[in-house]
Design a protein around this motif. Sequence first.
Motif, PDB file in Angstrom:
ATOM      1  N   THR A 197      -7.162  -8.430  -1.286  1.00 34.73           N
ATOM      2  CA  THR A 197      -7.587  -7.129  -1.016  1.00 34.73           C
ATOM      3  C   THR A 197      -7.733  -7.517   0.627  1.00 34.73           C
ATOM      4  O   THR A 197      -8.357  -8.083   1.071  1.00 34.73           O
ATOM      5  CB  THR A 197      -8.949  -6.693  -1.358  1.00 34.73           C
ATOM      6  OG1 THR A 197      -8.620  -6.941  -2.993  1.00 34.73           O
ATOM      7  CG2 THR A 197      -9.333  -5.616  -1.195  1.00 34.73           C
TER       8      THR A 197
ATOM      9  N   PRO B  56       0.021  -0.511  -5.815  1.00 34.74           N
ATOM     10  CA  PRO B  56      -1.145   0.371  -6.303  1.00 34.74           C
ATOM     11  C   PRO B  56      -0.772   1.483  -7.265  1.00 34.74           C
ATOM     12  O   PRO B  56       0.436   1.731  -7.586  1.00 34.74           O
ATOM     13  CB  PRO B  56      -1.395   1.083  -4.767  1.00 34.74           C
ATOM     14  CG  PRO B  56      -0.862   0.162  -4.087  1.00 34.74           C
ATOM     15  CD  PRO B  56       0.208  -0.517  -4.589  1.00 34.74           C
ATOM     16  N   LYS B  57      -1.501   1.647  -8.270  1.00 35.27           N
ATOM     17  CA  LYS B  57      -1.354   2.780  -9.394  1.00 35.27           C
ATOM     18  C   LYS B  57      -0.726   3.946  -8.975  1.00 35.27           C
ATOM     19  O   LYS B  57      -0.181   4.602  -9.695  1.00 35.27           O
ATOM     20  CB  LYS B  57      -2.745   2.629 -10.219  1.00 35.27           C
ATOM     21  CG  LYS B  57      -3.829   3.520  -9.538  1.00 35.27           C
ATOM     22  CD  LYS B  57      -5.060   3.677 -10.444  1.00 35.27           C
ATOM     23  CE  LYS B  57      -6.286   4.473  -9.688  1.00 35.27           C
ATOM     24  NZ  LYS B  57      -6.545   4.098  -8.583  1.00 35.27           N
ATOM     25  N   GLU B  58      -1.116   4.549  -7.757  1.00 37.58           N
ATOM     26  CA  GLU B  58      -0.562   5.710  -7.236  1.00 37.58           C
ATOM     27  C   GLU B  58       0.904   5.655  -7.127  1.00 37.58           C
ATOM     28  O   GLU B  58       1.614   6.598  -7.271  1.00 37.58           O
ATOM     29  CB  GLU B  58      -0.953   5.970  -5.943  1.00 37.58           C
ATOM     30  CG  GLU B  58      -2.614   6.302  -5.659  1.00 37.58           C
ATOM     31  CD  GLU B  58      -3.478   5.053  -5.614  1.00 37.58           C
ATOM     32  OE1 GLU B  58      -4.641   5.330  -5.700  1.00 37.58           O
ATOM     33  OE2 GLU B  58      -2.862   4.006  -5.799  1.00 37.58           O
TER      34      GLU B  58
ATOM     35  N   ALA C 104      -4.474  -3.761  -8.274  1.00 36.48           N
ATOM     36  CA  ALA C 104      -5.974  -3.856  -8.246  1.00 36.48           C
ATOM     37  C   ALA C 104      -6.538  -4.690  -9.458  1.00 36.48           C
ATOM     38  O   ALA C 104      -7.364  -5.070  -9.383  1.00 36.48           O
ATOM     39  CB  ALA C 104      -6.588  -2.643  -8.281  1.00 36.48           C
TER      40      ALA C 104
ATOM     41  N   HIS D 183       0.855  -1.405   0.147  1.00 32.54           N
ATOM     42  CA  HIS D 183       0.053  -0.006  -0.115  1.00 32.54           C
ATOM     43  C   HIS D 183       0.799   1.113   0.103  1.00 32.54           C
ATOM     44  O   HIS D 183       1.855   0.964   0.076  1.00 32.54           O
ATOM     45  CB  HIS D 183      -0.979   0.099   1.207  1.00 32.54           C
ATOM     46  CG  HIS D 183      -0.425   0.087   2.424  1.00 32.54           C
ATOM     47  ND1 HIS D 183       0.514  -1.067   3.129  1.00 32.54           N
ATOM     48  CD2 HIS D 183      -0.374   0.878   3.434  1.00 32.54           C
ATOM     49  CE1 HIS D 183       0.692  -0.688   4.301  1.00 32.54           C
ATOM     50  NE2 HIS D 183       0.177   0.636   4.569  1.00 32.54           N
TER      51      HIS D 183
ATOM     52  N   ALA E 293      -6.084   1.728   0.206  1.00 28.15           N
ATOM     53  CA  ALA E 293      -6.232   0.248  -0.534  1.00 28.15           C
ATOM     54  C   ALA E 293      -5.111  -0.616   0.032  1.00 28.15           C
ATOM     55  O   ALA E 293      -3.820   0.220  -0.096  1.00 28.15           O
ATOM     56  CB  ALA E 293      -6.403   0.470  -1.874  1.00 28.15           C
ATOM     57  N   SER E 294      -5.037  -1.579   0.476  1.00 30.39           N
ATOM     58  CA  SER E 294      -4.021  -2.415   1.012  1.00 30.39           C
ATOM     59  C   SER E 294      -4.185  -3.582   0.486  1.00 30.39           C
ATOM     60  O   SER E 294      -5.280  -4.445   0.319  1.00 30.39           O
ATOM     61  CB  SER E 294      -3.877  -2.261   2.589  1.00 30.39           C
ATOM     62  OG  SER E 294      -2.703  -3.134   2.830  1.00 30.39           O
ATOM     63  N   TYR E 295      -2.933  -4.752   0.348  1.00 37.40           N
ATOM     64  CA  TYR E 295      -3.129  -6.084  -0.200  1.00 37.40           C
ATOM     65  C   TYR E 295      -2.359  -6.808   0.574  1.00 37.40           C
ATOM     66  O   TYR E 295      -1.289  -6.587   1.201  1.00 37.40           O
ATOM     67  CB  TYR E 295      -2.595  -5.932  -1.625  1.00 37.40           C
ATOM     68  CG  TYR E 295      -3.587  -4.943  -2.618  1.00 37.40           C
ATOM     69  CD1 TYR E 295      -4.711  -5.670  -3.169  1.00 37.40           C
ATOM     70  CD2 TYR E 295      -3.491  -3.635  -2.630  1.00 37.40           C
ATOM     71  CE1 TYR E 295      -5.702  -4.916  -3.888  1.00 37.40           C
ATOM     72  CE2 TYR E 295      -4.492  -2.883  -3.415  1.00 37.40           C
ATOM     73  CZ  TYR E 295      -5.363  -3.533  -4.056  1.00 37.40           C
ATOM     74  OH  TYR E 295      -6.206  -2.877  -4.572  1.00 37.40           O
TER      75      TYR E 295
ATOM     76  N   ASP F 285      -0.490  -2.886 -12.055  1.00 37.13           N
ATOM     77  CA  ASP F 285      -1.664  -2.404 -11.012  1.00 37.13           C
ATOM     78  C   ASP F 285      -2.017  -3.567 -10.167  1.00 37.13           C
ATOM     79  O   ASP F 285      -2.701  -4.372 -10.666  1.00 37.13           O
ATOM     80  CB  ASP F 285      -2.595  -1.572 -11.705  1.00 37.13           C
ATOM     81  CG  ASP F 285      -3.433  -0.945 -10.730  1.00 37.13           C
ATOM     82  OD1 ASP F 285      -3.450  -1.171  -9.628  1.00 37.13           O
ATOM     83  OD2 ASP F 285      -4.579  -0.203 -11.024  1.00 37.13           O
TER      84      ASP F 285
END
Length: 317
Positions: free
Chosen positions: A139, A93-95, A121, A63, A145-147, A119
């Motif tokens: 998820t 993440p895409k960020e 996600a 994240h 958003a964390s994985y 990505d």
Amino acid sequence: MLQFTFLGTSSGVPSLTRNVSGLAVRHSKNKDWILIDAGEGTQHRIQQTHLTLQNLKAICITHVHGDHCYGLLGLLASAGMNGRKDTLTLIAPKEIQAWLASSMQLTELYLPYEIHFIDVATINAPIQINPELTISAHTLHHRVASYAFAIEVIQQQKKLNVDALNALSIPKGKLWGDLQQGKNIEWNGETLQAQDFVEITTQQVKAIVSGDNDQPELLHQACENADLLIHESTYTQETLEKVGANPMHSSAKMVAEFSESVNLPNLILTHFSPRYHDAKEIALLEQEAKHSYTGQLFMAEDLKVFELDALGQLKAV
């Protein structure tokens, strides 16, 4: 089959004994390895191990919080300055991709190798890192958003039926080697099929490495057939109740109860609040977990190494 080297085990900020999040995972058959999270100072920790940035195959970021990614840019730059040319896979993440692109532009960072960005996600099937190792994403629940990443190794082992070979008086050497490689051979005027003399066994291990998460039960499906869970344990339950729900972290009790409910054989707790960094305080977290969990429990330490063998047995090395 899998080796885990903890590069950082603190949450939020580093302390004198613990850096922020970073974990190296290596398939023990070769020198290739994967990095999960890259908090500030991760590359310094790597220099204290036998790992090299040249053999790094993939980086997974759970994240976008800084204690899990602020060391990424420096690490990528150092890899380039050390002559890396091979493509590096970045799962995040895409960020992270946007942040990386902006930082490269604003700081004139040039990387002499390609970054293959995925990505996290969008992952809906396991990603093949090498012929035997895959990564999948799950998820979690956190302020952003964390994985979690499931790392699975499936490898086949070939073993010659020595008794059958000796019964036919086939001499050791090239003929045995050809059969081992799956090639048929000629012997005494007959064609011998390799499949009749080679026993193939499949070995499989699976480890789950979680990002920040206040709902361990979200990993119920991911932990099916898993040999190991590595999960944050930021607080004791008492402290978690005092700080409230806003940080959205897990206590040792929460993770232990979940692990027990899914019959998980091995559990490593990490990502400890700086308030717990001395041995006495870490013991409080450990005792709380042991009260609810009967499997094999370890408390992570910076630069501590664990190995998960083909039988799913975990040990510190």
